[in-house]
Design a protein around this motif. Sequence first.
Motif, PDB file in Angstrom:
ATOM      1  N   ASN A  53      39.799  42.525  35.207  1.00 48.50           N
ATOM      2  CA  ASN A  53      39.690  43.505  34.464  1.00 48.50           C
ATOM      3  C   ASN A  53      40.986  44.155  34.070  1.00 48.50           C
ATOM      4  O   ASN A  53      41.425  44.880  33.036  1.00 48.50           O
ATOM      5  N   HIS A  54      42.139  44.054  35.047  1.00 42.32           N
ATOM      6  CA  HIS A  54      43.329  44.539  34.991  1.00 42.32           C
ATOM      7  C   HIS A  54      44.240  43.533  33.789  1.00 42.32           C
ATOM      8  O   HIS A  54      45.238  43.802  33.220  1.00 42.32           O
ATOM      9  N   ARG A  55      43.934  42.322  34.224  1.00 45.70           N
ATOM     10  CA  ARG A  55      44.565  41.356  33.247  1.00 45.70           C
ATOM     11  C   ARG A  55      44.274  41.433  31.823  1.00 45.70           C
ATOM     12  O   ARG A  55      45.161  40.926  31.055  1.00 45.70           O
ATOM     13  N   LEU A  56      42.891  41.376  31.512  1.00 47.48           N
ATOM     14  CA  LEU A  56      42.526  41.461  30.148  1.00 47.48           C
ATOM     15  C   LEU A  56      43.330  42.250  29.119  1.00 47.48           C
ATOM     16  O   LEU A  56      43.798  41.849  28.007  1.00 47.48           O
ATOM     17  N   PRO A  57      43.702  43.590  29.541  1.00 47.89           N
ATOM     18  CA  PRO A  57      44.603  44.303  28.482  1.00 47.89           C
ATOM     19  C   PRO A  57      45.628  43.837  28.170  1.00 47.89           C
ATOM     20  O   PRO A  57      46.293  43.890  27.186  1.00 47.89           O
ATOM     21  N   VAL A  58      46.351  42.996  29.457  1.00 48.00           N
ATOM     22  CA  VAL A  58      47.608  42.661  29.393  1.00 48.00           C
ATOM     23  C   VAL A  58      47.645  41.394  28.233  1.00 48.00           C
ATOM     24  O   VAL A  58      48.565  41.125  27.640  1.00 48.00           O
TER      25      VAL A  58
ATOM     26  N   ASN B  14      33.368  48.309  36.738  1.00 49.35           N
ATOM     27  CA  ASN B  14      34.527  48.013  37.411  1.00 49.35           C
ATOM     28  C   ASN B  14      34.828  49.069  38.430  1.00 49.35           C
ATOM     29  O   ASN B  14      34.976  50.399  37.972  1.00 49.35           O
ATOM     30  N   TYR B  15      35.029  48.987  39.615  1.00 50.92           N
ATOM     31  CA  TYR B  15      35.321  49.985  40.563  1.00 50.92           C
ATOM     32  C   TYR B  15      36.922  50.252  40.923  1.00 50.92           C
ATOM     33  O   TYR B  15      37.160  51.355  41.566  1.00 50.92           O
TER      34      TYR B  15
ATOM     35  N   GLN C  46      23.882  42.257  36.269  1.00 48.92           N
ATOM     36  CA  GLN C  46      24.756  42.915  36.901  1.00 48.92           C
ATOM     37  C   GLN C  46      25.023  43.254  38.184  1.00 48.92           C
ATOM     38  O   GLN C  46      26.189  43.278  38.848  1.00 48.92           O
ATOM     39  N   GLU C  47      23.946  43.345  38.878  1.00 49.30           N
ATOM     40  CA  GLU C  47      23.895  43.369  40.425  1.00 49.30           C
ATOM     41  C   GLU C  47      24.658  42.064  40.820  1.00 49.30           C
ATOM     42  O   GLU C  47      25.644  42.117  41.883  1.00 49.30           O
ATOM     43  N   GLU C  48      24.318  40.883  40.540  1.00 43.97           N
ATOM     44  CA  GLU C  48      24.940  39.786  41.014  1.00 43.97           C
ATOM     45  C   GLU C  48      26.408  39.659  40.627  1.00 43.97           C
ATOM     46  O   GLU C  48      27.411  39.465  41.403  1.00 43.97           O
ATOM     47  N   ALA C  49      26.966  40.157  39.517  1.00 44.62           N
ATOM     48  CA  ALA C  49      28.101  40.070  39.056  1.00 44.62           C
ATOM     49  C   ALA C  49      29.020  41.144  39.943  1.00 44.62           C
ATOM     50  O   ALA C  49      30.275  40.738  40.167  1.00 44.62           O
ATOM     51  N   VAL C  50      28.501  42.513  40.258  1.00 42.51           N
ATOM     52  CA  VAL C  50      29.184  43.240  41.068  1.00 42.51           C
ATOM     53  C   VAL C  50      29.354  42.516  42.439  1.00 42.51           C
ATOM     54  O   VAL C  50      30.617  42.761  43.163  1.00 42.51           O
ATOM     55  N   ARG C  51      28.429  41.934  43.070  1.00 46.97           N
ATOM     56  CA  ARG C  51      28.541  41.296  44.326  1.00 46.97           C
ATOM     57  C   ARG C  51      29.729  40.257  44.255  1.00 46.97           C
ATOM     58  O   ARG C  51      30.537  40.294  45.105  1.00 46.97           O
TER      59      ARG C  51
END
Length: 100
Positions: free
Chosen positions: A67-72, A26-27, A91-96
Motif C-alpha cells: 500500500n505504500h508502493r502503490l501511490p509512488v 491497512n493498519y 478480507q479476513e484472509e487478506a488481513v491475515r
Amino acid sequence: MGKTNSVAGTGWQLVRVASLNLAPWNYKTGDEEKSAKLEANIRRNKQLENLIVRQLVGRQFEVVNGNHRLPVFQQLGIKEVMCYNLGKVTQEEAVRVAIE
C-alpha cells in the motif's frame, strides 16, 4: 509471466496500476520521509518488491501488501507492476496474509 489483469486464476500477473486500489483496512500508517526514500529507490532501481493483491469485482484488485508502493507507482506514472494475485479471498484472509 501472467496475463495483464487476468481475471481467471491466481498467481503472478502483470497488473495495470489503474486497476489497483488501496486497502482501507491497512493498519500501517504513512510517513513522508519513508515515502520519499521509497520513491527515490523505485526511481533508481524500478520495482524490486512485488505487490500482493486480492481480486475484487471484475478487473479490479485490492492491495494486500504494498500500500505504500502503490501511490509512488502512480506518482511516477508507472503503468503496470508485477503482483501476486491471491484471487477472490475474503478480507479476513487478506488481513491475515498482510500481517504474516
